[in-house]
Design a protein around this motif. Structure first.
Motif, short mmCIF file in Angstrom:
data_model
loop_
_atom_site.label_atom_id
_atom_site.label_comp_id
_atom_site.label_asym_id
_atom_site.label_seq_id
_atom_site.Cartn_x
_atom_site.Cartn_y
_atom_site.Cartn_z
N HIS A 8 -20.39 -1.59 -30.55
CA HIS A 8 -19.51 -0.42 -30.47
C HIS A 8 -19.72 0.22 -29.10
O HIS A 8 -20.83 0.59 -28.73
N MET A 46 -14.64 8.44 -27.49
CA MET A 46 -13.95 7.29 -28.06
C MET A 46 -14.96 6.18 -28.30
O MET A 46 -15.76 5.85 -27.42
N VAL A 47 -14.98 5.61 -29.51
CA VAL A 47 -15.90 4.53 -29.86
C VAL A 47 -15.06 3.34 -30.32
O VAL A 47 -14.27 3.45 -31.25
N VAL A 48 -15.25 2.20 -29.64
CA VAL A 48 -14.40 1.04 -29.86
C VAL A 48 -15.26 -0.17 -30.23
O VAL A 48 -16.20 -0.49 -29.50
N ARG A 61 -7.34 1.63 -22.64
CA ARG A 61 -7.83 2.94 -22.21
C ARG A 61 -9.35 3.00 -22.20
O ARG A 61 -9.96 3.59 -21.31
N SER A 62 -9.99 2.36 -23.20
CA SER A 62 -11.45 2.39 -23.27
C SER A 62 -12.07 1.66 -22.09
O SER A 62 -13.07 2.12 -21.53
N THR A 77 -16.03 -4.03 -30.22
CA THR A 77 -15.61 -5.10 -29.31
C THR A 77 -16.66 -6.19 -29.26
O THR A 77 -17.82 -5.99 -29.64
N GLY A 95 -19.05 3.22 -26.64
CA GLY A 95 -18.74 4.64 -26.61
C GLY A 95 -18.44 5.12 -25.20
O GLY A 95 -19.23 4.89 -24.29
N VAL A 96 -17.27 5.75 -25.03
CA VAL A 96 -16.85 6.25 -23.72
C VAL A 96 -16.21 7.63 -23.91
O VAL A 96 -15.92 8.06 -25.02
N VAL A 141 -21.58 4.93 -20.15
CA VAL A 141 -21.17 4.46 -21.47
C VAL A 141 -22.40 4.34 -22.37
O VAL A 141 -23.55 4.40 -21.91
N ALA A 152 -12.77 9.18 -22.78
CA ALA A 152 -11.48 8.81 -22.21
C ALA A 152 -10.53 10.00 -22.26
O ALA A 152 -10.30 10.56 -23.34
N ALA A 177 -14.39 3.18 -19.15
CA ALA A 177 -15.76 2.69 -19.02
C ALA A 177 -16.08 2.23 -17.61
O ALA A 177 -17.22 2.39 -17.14
#
Length: 212
Positions: free
Chosen positions: A35, A45-47, A67-68, A49, A37-38, A77, A40, A72
């Protein structure tokens, strides 16, 4: 050894922390998804990936329009990887817990522009999910590479936390007539499902069939 910083220093359950860099490698290498975390556009925002590790560098990737990834690149991050190994059932609800292995990595993500490093990072990402697949599948072409952003994050600042074992109850509760223990959780591969568009006569490659 992992160096302690203000961001990685544990405030609670310090006995579960590890400063052994090999524990960090083991947790990262055993995972499939992290995960990211940035911040934005002013919002956290946590994505989830994919990722891959080469030495002391973690590689992440995504669309150049994501966007993430744009947030980043060049910024601070946080990346986390967690393995849930079991549910810990105590005699009291308060002492219920989970057995887990987790790693948190902080740092400044770098947009990778060197083509050789970009390919090495993408190879690491592919091999993390399916070892042997990079050499089996078609490599990315120039158009695909142009649409892909690769980020590099150094493993200089990281925190590792691990819980194993039985429940920890209050002394008086051990006499209670109720079951306590651990429900282990194991992730396993299922049978490979072929693509309906697969041509006749193409079998499952060895690097896929051997991982079951």
């Amino acid at each position: 050894m992992l160096s302690s910083t203000a961001r990685t220093r544990l405030g609670r359950s310090k006995e579960r922390g590890s400063t052994d860099r090999n524990d960090l490698y083991e947790i990262l290498d055993a995972g499939l998804i992290c995960h990211l975390g940035v911040v934005a556009d002013g919002y956290p925002m946590v994505v989830p990936t994919g990722y891959g590790r080469v030495g002391d560098t973690l590689y992440l990737h995504g669309s150049t329009g994501a966007r993430s990834l744009r947030a980043a690149a060049g910024g601070e991050v946080c990346v986390t990887v967690t393995h849930l190994d079991g549910i810990v059932l105590a005699r009291s609800v308060f002492h219920h817990s989970v057995n887990y292995r987790s790693a948190i990595v902080y740092g400044q993500a770098r947009l990778v522009t060197d083509e050789e490093e970009r390919m090495a990072g993408l190879r690491a990402l592919t091999e993390q999910l399916a070892p042997g697949q990079w050499d089996y599948a078609r490599p990315p072409d120039r158009k695909e590479l142009a649409a892909t952003a690769v980020l590099a994050l150094p493993l200089d600042e990281a925190s590792v936390k691990i819980r194993r074992g039985a429940p920890s109850d209050e002394d008086a509760d051990y006499a209670l007539p109720m079951w306590a223990g651990v429900l282990p959780l194991v992730t396993a591969w299922g049978e490979p499902l072929p693509d309906p568009a697969l041509a006749d006569g193409i079998g499952i490659p060895v690097h896929i069939s051997d991982r079951k």
